[in-house]
Design an enzyme around this catalytic site. Structure first.
Site, PDB file in Angstrom:
ATOM      1  N   LYS A   1      -9.935  -3.941  10.470  1.00 44.26           N
ATOM      2  CA  LYS A   1     -10.009  -5.401  10.633  1.00 44.26           C
ATOM      3  C   LYS A   1     -11.070  -5.769  11.667  1.00 44.26           C
ATOM      4  CE  LYS A   1      -5.283  -5.677   9.072  1.00 44.26           C
ATOM      5  NZ  LYS A   1      -4.010  -6.402   9.032  1.00 44.26           N
TER       6      LYS A   1
ATOM      7  N   GLU B   1      -5.478 -11.694   4.487  1.00 43.83           N
ATOM      8  CA  GLU B   1      -6.097 -12.453   5.590  1.00 43.83           C
ATOM      9  C   GLU B   1      -7.323 -13.211   5.086  1.00 43.83           C
ATOM     10  OE1 GLU B   1      -6.358  -9.125   8.276  1.00 43.83           O
ATOM     11  OE2 GLU B   1      -4.162  -9.138   8.428  1.00 43.83           O
TER      12      GLU B   1
ATOM     13  N   ASN C   1      -7.813   0.260   7.635  1.00 44.49           N
ATOM     14  CA  ASN C   1      -8.451  -1.056   7.696  1.00 44.49           C
ATOM     15  C   ASN C   1      -8.483  -1.488   9.162  1.00 44.49           C
ATOM     16  OD1 ASN C   1      -9.206  -3.722   7.498  1.00 44.49           O
ATOM     17  ND2 ASN C   1      -7.353  -4.397   6.426  1.00 44.49           N
TER      18      ASN C   1
ATOM     19  N   HIS D   1      -8.015  -9.198   0.520  1.00 44.11           N
ATOM     20  CA  HIS D   1      -6.979  -8.989   1.542  1.00 44.11           C
ATOM     21  C   HIS D   1      -6.296 -10.325   1.846  1.00 44.11           C
ATOM     22  CE1 HIS D   1      -5.029  -8.082   5.330  1.00 44.11           C
ATOM     23  NE2 HIS D   1      -5.124  -6.815   5.012  1.00 44.11           N
TER      24      HIS D   1
ATOM     25  N   GLU E   1       0.443  -5.181  -0.650  1.00 39.72           N
ATOM     26  CA  GLU E   1       0.708  -5.478   0.758  1.00 39.72           C
ATOM     27  C   GLU E   1       1.499  -6.774   0.883  1.00 39.72           C
ATOM     28  OE1 GLU E   1      -2.430  -3.486   3.446  1.00 39.72           O
ATOM     29  OE2 GLU E   1      -3.251  -5.395   2.787  1.00 39.72           O
TER      30      GLU E   1
ATOM     31  N   GLY F   1       1.281  -6.362   9.868  1.00 38.79           N
ATOM     32  CA  GLY F   1       1.175  -6.593  11.308  1.00 38.79           C
ATOM     33  C   GLY F   1       2.457  -7.061  11.973  1.00 38.79           C
TER      34      GLY F   1
ATOM     35  N   SER G   1       2.486  -2.552   7.985  1.00 41.55           N
ATOM     36  CA  SER G   1       3.216  -1.881   9.078  1.00 41.55           C
ATOM     37  C   SER G   1       3.484  -0.397   8.811  1.00 41.55           C
ATOM     38  CB  SER G   1       4.517  -2.630   9.396  1.00 41.55           C
ATOM     39  OG  SER G   1       4.222  -3.925   9.882  1.00 41.55           O
TER      40      SER G   1
HETATM   41  P1  PGA Z   1      -0.857  -3.336   9.261  1.00 41.53           P
HETATM   42  O1  PGA Z   1      -1.982  -3.963   8.313  1.00 41.53           O
HETATM   43  O2  PGA Z   1      -0.787  -1.869   8.954  1.00 41.53           O
HETATM   44  O3  PGA Z   1      -1.347  -3.604  10.668  1.00 41.53           O
HETATM   45  O4  PGA Z   1       0.422  -4.038   8.959  1.00 41.53           O
HETATM   46  C1  PGA Z   1      -2.139  -3.523   6.986  1.00 41.53           C
HETATM   47  C2  PGA Z   1      -3.240  -4.301   6.319  1.00 41.53           C
HETATM   48  O5  PGA Z   1      -3.387  -5.500   6.574  1.00 41.53           O
HETATM   49  O6  PGA Z   1      -4.024  -3.729   5.526  1.00 41.53           O
END
Ligand code: PGA
Length: 254
Positions: free
Chosen positions: A11, A96, A9, A94, A164, A170, A210
């Site tokens: 983003k 976000e 992803n 997601h 997640e 992140g 992460s």
């Molecule tokens: P990350 O994000 O691996 O940077 O923690 C995962 C995600 O949001 O899908």
């Protein structure tokens, strides 16, 4: 029985040129790794160009979102009809999107139905906040997100779910393999109850938050975890290739 899946992803990162370069850098090596489905989810504006770059390879594409209508007066939105020629997958719900763009379960549920009807495989994201986790409400939150996201949806192995935890996204603070597997097996038993045992066994459920080349093994060795949704590390060629390679090797060894 379930083919492992690693999705990157990206983003809101990479301009068109950067996206093309990233794909060129990882293309040959990723393509050579078998027994794992490899899905790249770049920003919308790069999908068409990357679709051309990956033609004839084993790499697939996913979008990071979509709207639940085919066309019309929805300024700024992207429809499943626009995506279907370019992508196989679409990330939906997601955290976000839920957090910054006010997406609620009902909207996500509509998108899931629309994606499936359009021939796109949805990657439904669910996850609890740190506050909910610390208050012991993980199970309750995940149950409600999965139930609401899948309300009225017929059983299908085309669905992918990504667990997640928001506190792990992140932050560099991943869940442990055991924690993630416990929640993922809860999701699988929910699917068995609301859908049926056979479909529950066929649906891929990923861990996200992460994930890097240094910790992927911890998740992949767990029986209910079928792969990962990778954010930050999917933008780093070596790290992403290492995640895919370890997944292929460890799942093949089981
Ligand atoms: P990350 O994000 O691996 O940077 O923690 C995962 C995600 O949001 O899908």
């Amino acid at each position: 029985m379930r083919k492992p899946l690693i999705a990157g992803n990206w983003k809101m990162n990479t301009k068109l040129e950067e996206a093309e370069r990233l794909v060129r850098d990882m293309l040959a090596e990723l393509d050579s790794i078998g027994n794992v489905e490899k899905v790249l989810c770049p920003p919308f504006i790069s999908l068409a160009a990357i679709n051309k770059l990956i033609k004839g390879t084993s790499i697939e594409l996913g979008a990071q979102n979509m709207y639940s209508e085919d066309k019309g007066a929805y300024t700024g939105e992207i429809s499943p009809l626009m995506l279907i020629d370019l992508c196989d997958f679409v990330i939906l719900g997601h955290s976000e999107r839920r957090q910054y763009f006010a997406e609620i379960d009902e909207m996500i549920n509509k998108k899931i139905g629309k994606a499936l009807e359009s021939g796109l495989k949805p990657i439904l994201c669910v996850g609890e906040s740190l506050e909910d986790n610390e208050a012991g409400r993980t199970e309750e939150k995940i149950t409600s997100q999965v139930n609401a996201g899948l309300a009225g949806i017929s059983p299908t192995s085309q669905l992918v779910i990504a667990y997640e935890p928001i506190w792990a996204i992140g932050t560099g603070k991943a869940a442990t393999g055991k924690q993630a597997n416990a929640t993922i097996s809860l999701i699988r038993s929910m699917l068995a109850n609301t859908w049926n045992q056979e479909t529950a066994k066929a649906v891929r459920i990923l861990y996200g938050g992460s994930v890097t080349g240094s910790n992927i093994a911890e998740f992949i060795v767990e029986p209910d975890i079928d792969g990962a949704l990778v954010g930050g590390a999917s933008l780093k060629t070596d790290d992403f290739i290492s995640i895919v390679r370890q997944t292929a090797n460890l799942k093949a060894a089981r």
